[in-house]
Design a protein around this motif. Structure first.
Motif, PDB file in Angstrom:
ATOM      1  N   UNK A 321       0.845  -1.200   0.000  1.00  0.00           N
ATOM      2  CA  UNK A 321       0.000   0.000   0.000  1.00  0.00           C
ATOM      3  C   UNK A 321       0.877   1.246   0.000  1.00  0.00           C
ATOM      4  N   UNK A 322       0.262   2.333  -0.398  1.00  0.00           N
ATOM      5  CA  UNK A 322       1.002   3.589  -0.529  1.00  0.00           C
ATOM      6  C   UNK A 322       1.199   4.246   0.834  1.00  0.00           C
ATOM      7  N   UNK A 323       2.411   4.758   1.041  1.00  0.00           N
ATOM      8  CA  UNK A 323       2.705   5.515   2.250  1.00  0.00           C
ATOM      9  C   UNK A 323       3.434   6.797   1.838  1.00  0.00           C
ATOM     10  N   UNK A 324       2.951   7.963   2.255  1.00  0.00           N
ATOM     11  CA  UNK A 324       3.589   9.218   1.819  1.00  0.00           C
ATOM     12  C   UNK A 324       5.057   9.328   2.204  1.00  0.00           C
ATOM     13  N   UNK A 325       5.443   8.640   3.278  1.00  0.00           N
ATOM     14  CA  UNK A 325       6.826   8.754   3.748  1.00  0.00           C
ATOM     15  C   UNK A 325       7.743   7.695   3.157  1.00  0.00           C
ATOM     16  N   UNK A 326       7.237   6.855   2.301  1.00  0.00           N
ATOM     17  CA  UNK A 326       8.037   5.773   1.724  1.00  0.00           C
ATOM     18  C   UNK A 326       8.006   5.863   0.195  1.00  0.00           C
ATOM     19  N   UNK A 327       9.060   6.397  -0.448  1.00  0.00           N
ATOM     20  CA  UNK A 327       9.047   6.528  -1.918  1.00  0.00           C
ATOM     21  C   UNK A 327       8.907   5.189  -2.638  1.00  0.00           C
ATOM     22  N   UNK A 328       9.374   4.101  -1.999  1.00  0.00           N
ATOM     23  CA  UNK A 328       9.275   2.797  -2.660  1.00  0.00           C
ATOM     24  C   UNK A 328       7.810   2.377  -2.860  1.00  0.00           C
ATOM     25  N   UNK A 329       6.934   2.897  -2.010  1.00  0.00           N
ATOM     26  CA  UNK A 329       5.520   2.514  -2.135  1.00  0.00           C
ATOM     27  C   UNK A 329       4.870   3.108  -3.382  1.00  0.00           C
ATOM     28  N   UNK A 330       5.562   4.034  -4.051  1.00  0.00           N
ATOM     29  CA  UNK A 330       5.001   4.664  -5.249  1.00  0.00           C
ATOM     30  C   UNK A 330       5.405   3.918  -6.529  1.00  0.00           C
ATOM     31  N   UNK A 331       6.371   2.995  -6.407  1.00  0.00           N
ATOM     32  CA  UNK A 331       6.900   2.343  -7.616  1.00  0.00           C
ATOM     33  C   UNK A 331       5.822   1.540  -8.326  1.00  0.00           C
ATOM     34  N   UNK A 332       5.178   0.636  -7.617  1.00  0.00           N
ATOM     35  CA  UNK A 332       4.177  -0.213  -8.272  1.00  0.00           C
ATOM     36  C   UNK A 332       2.999   0.580  -8.833  1.00  0.00           C
ATOM     37  N   UNK A 333       2.408   1.548  -8.092  1.00  0.00           N
ATOM     38  CA  UNK A 333       1.326   2.340  -8.715  1.00  0.00           C
ATOM     39  C   UNK A 333       1.767   3.085  -9.967  1.00  0.00           C
ATOM     40  N   UNK A 334       2.994   3.614  -9.953  1.00  0.00           N
ATOM     41  CA  UNK A 334       3.474   4.350 -11.135  1.00  0.00           C
ATOM     42  C   UNK A 334       3.620   3.407 -12.326  1.00  0.00           C
ATOM     43  N   UNK A 335       4.192   2.232 -12.091  1.00  0.00           N
ATOM     44  CA  UNK A 335       4.372   1.284 -13.193  1.00  0.00           C
ATOM     45  C   UNK A 335       3.018   0.808 -13.727  1.00  0.00           C
ATOM     46  N   UNK A 336       2.097   0.515 -12.819  1.00  0.00           N
ATOM     47  CA  UNK A 336       0.774   0.043 -13.245  1.00  0.00           C
ATOM     48  C   UNK A 336       0.048   1.102 -14.062  1.00  0.00           C
ATOM     49  N   UNK A 337       0.074   2.352 -13.576  1.00  0.00           N
ATOM     50  CA  UNK A 337      -0.653   3.422 -14.275  1.00  0.00           C
ATOM     51  C   UNK A 337       0.035   3.811 -15.579  1.00  0.00           C
TER      52      UNK A 337
END
Length: 468
Positions: A321-337
């Motif tokens: 799940x996405x966490x504002x304080x964890x940049x790694x949590x943005x990798x999968x949503x960015x790749x999917x979108x």
């Protein structure tokens, strides 16, 4: 170029557009009132009309005038004889007098012009005042809006941006009207959904009175439009949260996700499309286009679930799940979108490059001795950008709409999930705010794409300059 010349150029550009010509009278009414008074005073002080009438009388007393009358009589008679018509004396005299007067007036005007005496009209006089710095300074307050419009329209690119911004404003108003109307006529009852089935009729009436839902359609619509124009979107029906605060907290998350996906798609897809075009019908071409077709075919929500299962649950490599304080949590949503967008851009880049590399100017560039790489990048890619940019602009809007699904999968509290949550109530002010801000973002992206058209394509720049 001086400011005065820019004002004159802008004013003449405005005069060439029928709608703007009337609009400038409206916004410049105080200034035009001053100029009309000056113009009438100037016109009264000149004796052009008396000189003009005197010149006409002189011309009518010459022998040439009698010769012209005879010539027009003969012309009328020949015309009637040719068409086998009877000569009507009254019409004959009227025709001859009209033709002779027109000729005399034309000759009188030319004669006065040769002597340096010309009749001034309002537009000529107004233009002459725009060249006067003292007049501009004295009338800066009543003419500020009109002067600003002239300065905008004297430059083709500034005018283009201004017109797009104005168009975006009307698009926003249209979006508000359409979305509000759809929500207004929808059968959902916000009071019943929020208060529950156990709520009494008095409680529902009190709820509708508190949020103005008992007001007529026009009143509610006007309040919604006023809220956007004054940036006062009010409170949502649920929790009485301030809508503008909720939007300002969620919009950056969605924009970060969308822009990161866009950058990833562009960085990956453009080289892939170029390689496929340069190595057409090769192994690399078939492989890349096969992957692009898969990227277009896979639903984003299913791809997100597979990513969570593979990289989070089994691999324990990335947070689910996405966490504002964890940049790694943005990798999968960015790749999917970004997967679908990258696939579309790659296919469009390949198609556009293949169309361009067979043009005559590409052959000419090769004949001049340029290397294959120079021809490919300097002439091919530059001319292939227009359709690629079009796809990017269109797909960005679709990507913002699809962000709601990705946000739900990765538990991202973005604008898309906010609209989805509020839709089931329906929380009309919150939905309106979310949809309008998404529409505003899409319009801004398309404005940037249009500006890039002009920057990258010299033919569009030339058309803009010619239309100014």
């Amino acid at each position: 170029m001086s400011v005065e010349n820019r004002l004159t150029k802008g004013f003449m550009t405005i005069q060439r557009h029928r709608l703007l010509k009337w609009f400038q009278w409206l916004i410049g009414a105080p200034l035009h009132l001053i100029v009309v008074i000056l113009f009438l005073s100037r016109k009264k002080s000149t004796n052009y009309q008396s000189l003009f009438k005197e010149k006409i009388q002189q011309l009518k007393q010459t022998d040439d005038y009698q010769n012209w009358l005879q010539a027009y009589y003969q012309q009328y008679d020949r015309k009637q004889a040719y068409f086998n018509r009877k000569i009507n004396p009254a019409k004959r005299t009227s025709f001859v007098i009209q033709q002779a007067n027109e000729k005399v007036e034309k000759l009188a005007t030319e004669a006065l012009a040769e002597s340096g005496i010309e009749q001034i009209n309002y537009l000529t006089y107004f233009n002459s005042l725009l060249l006067n710095k003292k007049f501009i300074g004295l009338t800066i307050v009543p003419g500020l809006i009109l002067y600003s419009l002239c300065l905008i329209y004297q430059n083709a690119f500034i005018r283009f941006i201004f017109e797009r911004v104005v168009l975006t404003f009307f698009v926003m108003i249209s979006v508000i009207v359409i979305v509000f109307t759809i929500l207004y006529i929808s059968p959902s009852d916000a009071a019943a959904n929020i208060l529950g089935e156990a709520a009494t009729m008095e409680q529902r009436i009190e709820f509708n009175f508190r949020y103005g839902l008992d007001q007529p359609y026009i009143v509610q619509l006007g309040r919604a439009i006023k809220g956007f124009l004054t940036f006062d979107l009010g409170l949502s029906y649920t929790g009485n949260e301030v809508i503008i605060s909720s939007i300002s907290n969620r919009l950056p998350v969605t924009l970060t996700l969308a822009i990161s996906s866009l950058l990833l798609a562009v960085v990956v897809a453009i080289p892939i499309g170029m390689i496929s075009a340069a190595k057409m019908n090769s192994f690399w071409d078939y492989s890349f286009m096969f992957l692009a077709l898969i990227g277009l075919s896979i639903p984003s929500f299913w791809q997100g679930l597979i990513f969570i299962l593979t990289f989070s649950i089994r691999g324990n490599l990335l947070p689910a799940t996405y966490s504002p304080n964890n940049p790694l949590s943005l990798i999968m949503p960015v790749v999917v979108l970004g997967t679908g967008l990258a696939a579309a851009i790659a296919r469009m880049t390949r198609a556009s490059m293949l169309e361009v590399i067979h043009e005559d100017y590409m052959m000419t560039a090769k004949a001049k001795g340029l290397s294959g790489r120079e021809v490919f990048f300097r002439h091919g890619l530059r001319n292939a950008w227009i359709p690629i940019l079009t796809v990017i602009g269109l797909q960005f809007g679709a990507m913002l709409g699809g962000a709601a699904v990705t946000e739900q999968v990765f538990n991202i509290r973005g604008l898309g999930s906010y609209i989805v949550d509020k839709q089931f109530i329906p929380d009309i002010p919150a939905i309106l705010a979310g949809v309008v801000y998404v529409a505003m973002t899409i319009s801004l992206v398309n404005l940037i794409v249009d500006l890039l058209y002009a920057v990258l394509n010299p033919r569009i720049r030339s058309q803009l300059k010619e239309s100014s």
